[in-house]
Design an enzyme around this catalytic site. Sequence first.
Site, short mmCIF file in Angstrom:
data_model
loop_
_atom_site.label_atom_id
_atom_site.label_comp_id
_atom_site.label_asym_id
_atom_site.label_seq_id
_atom_site.Cartn_x
_atom_site.Cartn_y
_atom_site.Cartn_z
N LYS A 63 43.37 84.95 -18.12
CA LYS A 63 42.89 86.22 -18.67
C LYS A 63 43.86 87.36 -18.42
O LYS A 63 44.78 87.27 -17.61
CB LYS A 63 41.49 86.53 -18.13
CG LYS A 63 40.40 85.71 -18.82
CD LYS A 63 39.03 86.26 -18.57
CE LYS A 63 38.01 85.62 -19.52
NZ LYS A 63 36.65 86.10 -19.25
N ARG A 70 35.06 78.19 -15.81
CA ARG A 70 35.38 77.95 -17.23
C ARG A 70 36.90 78.00 -17.36
O ARG A 70 37.51 79.05 -17.14
CB ARG A 70 34.71 79.00 -18.10
CG ARG A 70 34.91 78.80 -19.59
CD ARG A 70 34.13 79.86 -20.38
NE ARG A 70 34.30 79.67 -21.81
CZ ARG A 70 35.28 80.20 -22.52
NH1 ARG A 70 36.21 80.96 -21.93
NH2 ARG A 70 35.36 79.97 -23.82
#
Length: 270
Positions: free
Chosen positions: A205, A239
């Site tokens: 991210k 995740r």
Amino acid sequence: MAIVNRTPDSFYDQGATFTDEPALERVARAVEDGAAIIDIGGVKAGPGAEVSAQEEIRRTVAFVAEVRRRHPDVVISVDTWRHEVGEAACEAGADLLNDAWGGVDPQLAEVAARHGVGLVCTHAGGAQPRTRPHRVGYDDVMADILDVTLALAERAVALGVRRDAVLIDPGHDFGKNTRHSLEATRRLPEMTATGWPVLVSLSNKDFVGESLDRPVKKRLIGTLATTAVSAWLGAQVYRVHEVAETRQVLDMVAAIAGHRPPAVARRGLV
């Protein structure tokens, strides 16, 4: 939780699993590498071309059914904020609805309750789906995360979702800048103390990229470092794009914590 993007424009794999066979190969490899959950998404999180609910269904639902047929024991999650997609996915065999946009469609929790599946309750800071944060601010980011996720979780249970099938997610990068996501990570014990299992979606991210000044394809080391810290602080579900590497990190943290014995024990014994 292994990510399988059924999109042509995903930020990380650029559509590598948009077509069926590469996506099914990705699922098989992820399961072999130790994934317990397969998370299937039909719309990229960031801005881009509009994707209707019907198109999202087309991209995901038949694929869910095929994954269910090939992997009867794996937990199938569908990453969606739309109740129409959730309904169709549950009918096809999904076990979990991953609502990454913080209950923007309140009917999604009702779908989870009606079908007896799990629900991920995420903090997105009030952001609308597929938007990026702009000068967002919080008096106390973790307090806001707790207020939102706990309310969503309790509402889900009140609607009929099993309490043991609800997870909470701080929503790294969703409605947050990098400093917010870093603070959410170091304050994870405040989430785990609630008793709800905590899911973290950290993989490659922007907060990792900005912390290290690394482009998307060079964020693995930062992601794994954040994963190790999150595991030590009590997160339970991850995740991820890179399953095998994450599995090793989690196993090592568990071994250090005394929750898992070494895979082999020869040193000093032979």
